[in-house]
Design a protein around this motif. Structure first.
Motif, PDB file in Angstrom:
ATOM      1  N   GLY A  88      30.656 -19.938  34.138  1.00 35.94           N
ATOM      2  CA  GLY A  88      30.247 -20.075  32.676  1.00 35.94           C
ATOM      3  C   GLY A  88      28.699 -20.315  32.459  1.00 35.94           C
ATOM      4  N   ASP A  89      27.862 -20.420  33.557  1.00 36.21           N
ATOM      5  CA  ASP A  89      26.243 -20.738  33.315  1.00 36.21           C
ATOM      6  C   ASP A  89      25.783 -19.213  33.640  1.00 36.21           C
ATOM      7  OD1 ASP A  89      26.829 -23.036  32.739  1.00 36.21           O
ATOM      8  OD2 ASP A  89      26.272 -23.700  34.767  1.00 36.21           O
ATOM      9  N   SER A  90      26.584 -18.217  34.264  1.00 37.67           N
ATOM     10  CA  SER A  90      26.172 -16.876  34.354  1.00 37.67           C
ATOM     11  C   SER A  90      26.552 -15.903  33.590  1.00 37.67           C
ATOM     12  CB  SER A  90      26.659 -16.583  35.936  1.00 37.67           C
ATOM     13  OG  SER A  90      28.087 -16.598  36.104  1.00 37.67           O
ATOM     14  N   LEU A 143      35.927 -18.279  34.018  1.00 38.05           N
ATOM     15  CA  LEU A 143      35.089 -19.309  33.741  1.00 38.05           C
ATOM     16  C   LEU A 143      35.507 -20.642  34.211  1.00 38.05           C
ATOM     17  CD1 LEU A 143      35.316 -18.526  29.751  1.00 38.05           C
ATOM     18  CD2 LEU A 143      33.498 -17.881  31.538  1.00 38.05           C
ATOM     19  N   GLY A 144      34.327 -21.275  34.396  1.00 37.00           N
ATOM     20  CA  GLY A 144      34.423 -22.703  35.033  1.00 37.00           C
ATOM     21  C   GLY A 144      34.675 -22.609  36.506  1.00 37.00           C
ATOM     22  N   ILE A 153      25.140 -12.234  37.457  1.00 35.67           N
ATOM     23  CA  ILE A 153      23.625 -12.692  37.468  1.00 35.67           C
ATOM     24  C   ILE A 153      23.618 -14.235  37.178  1.00 35.67           C
ATOM     25  CG2 ILE A 153      21.715 -12.520  36.250  1.00 35.67           C
ATOM     26  CD1 ILE A 153      22.648  -9.607  35.269  1.00 35.67           C
ATOM     27  N   LEU A 154      23.210 -14.966  38.255  1.00 34.67           N
ATOM     28  CA  LEU A 154      22.835 -16.191  38.271  1.00 34.67           C
ATOM     29  C   LEU A 154      21.277 -16.557  37.651  1.00 34.67           C
ATOM     30  CD1 LEU A 154      24.842 -17.483  41.406  1.00 34.67           C
ATOM     31  CD2 LEU A 154      25.481 -18.022  39.010  1.00 34.67           C
ATOM     32  N   PRO A 155      21.060 -17.446  36.645  1.00 38.75           N
ATOM     33  CA  PRO A 155      19.810 -17.779  36.337  1.00 38.75           C
ATOM     34  C   PRO A 155      19.229 -18.987  37.676  1.00 38.75           C
ATOM     35  CG  PRO A 155      21.040 -18.725  34.867  1.00 38.75           C
ATOM     36  CD  PRO A 155      21.974 -17.851  35.867  1.00 38.75           C
ATOM     37  N   TYR A 156      17.975 -18.852  37.923  1.00 35.96           N
ATOM     38  CA  TYR A 156      17.686 -19.783  38.861  1.00 35.96           C
ATOM     39  C   TYR A 156      16.108 -20.159  38.314  1.00 35.96           C
ATOM     40  CZ  TYR A 156      15.117 -16.538  41.505  1.00 35.96           C
ATOM     41  OH  TYR A 156      14.123 -15.603  41.799  1.00 35.96           O
ATOM     42  N   ARG A 157      15.813 -21.277  39.142  1.00 37.35           N
ATOM     43  CA  ARG A 157      14.429 -21.850  38.913  1.00 37.35           C
ATOM     44  C   ARG A 157      13.965 -22.381  40.340  1.00 37.35           C
ATOM     45  NH1 ARG A 157      17.202 -26.380  36.602  1.00 37.35           N
ATOM     46  NH2 ARG A 157      16.497 -28.119  37.481  1.00 37.35           N
ATOM     47  N   PHE A 165      19.957 -23.430  40.825  1.00 37.77           N
ATOM     48  CA  PHE A 165      20.680 -22.485  39.844  1.00 37.77           C
ATOM     49  C   PHE A 165      21.133 -23.191  38.688  1.00 37.77           C
ATOM     50  CE2 PHE A 165      20.767 -20.333  43.900  1.00 37.77           C
ATOM     51  CZ  PHE A 165      20.263 -19.089  43.490  1.00 37.77           C
ATOM     52  N   ALA A 166      20.628 -22.705  37.407  1.00 36.65           N
ATOM     53  CA  ALA A 166      20.903 -23.610  36.287  1.00 36.65           C
ATOM     54  C   ALA A 166      21.087 -22.749  34.916  1.00 36.65           C
ATOM     55  CB  ALA A 166      20.097 -24.853  36.244  1.00 36.65           C
ATOM     56  N   ALA A 167      21.524 -22.818  34.066  1.00 37.25           N
ATOM     57  CA  ALA A 167      21.649 -22.219  32.756  1.00 37.25           C
ATOM     58  C   ALA A 167      20.125 -22.104  32.223  1.00 37.25           C
ATOM     59  CB  ALA A 167      22.539 -22.451  31.730  1.00 37.25           C
TER      60      ALA A 167
END
Length: 83
Positions: free
Chosen positions: A24-26, A7-8, A41-45, A53-55
């Motif tokens: 921590g965001d994944s 984490l981190g 798994i990384l969230p993205y927009r 990539f961001a939560a």
């Protein structure tokens, strides 16, 4: 290695040097039978031609655990061509 030790940490892609996000965001994909991590798994927009990539972002990028090159004290280095 324990989850708390991951984490981190920043996830950096050796393919292009991009900081992709934080552990921590994944989400981690864990095999329920063995407890082995199978991926990240990384969230993205999408923003223009780039992906940020961001939560809480829509969509995601799955990084198989075999693409993790090195886990350091502050970063996790991966090698993935997601473009």
């Amino acid at each position: 290695m324990r989850l708390s030790q991951l984490l981190g940490k920043r996830i950096i892609n050796i393919f292009d040097g991009e900081i992709m996000g934080l552990v921590g965001d994944s989400d981690l994909v864990v095999n329920p039978e063995s407890g082995v991590i199978e991926g990240i798994i990384l969230p993205y927009r999408p923003v223009g031609d780039k992906r940020l990539f961001a939560a809480g972002a829509k969509g995601s990028l799955n990084i198989p655990w075999n693409k993790v090159c090195k886990i350091g004290s502050e970063v996790i280095v991966v090698d993935i061509d997601y473009h």
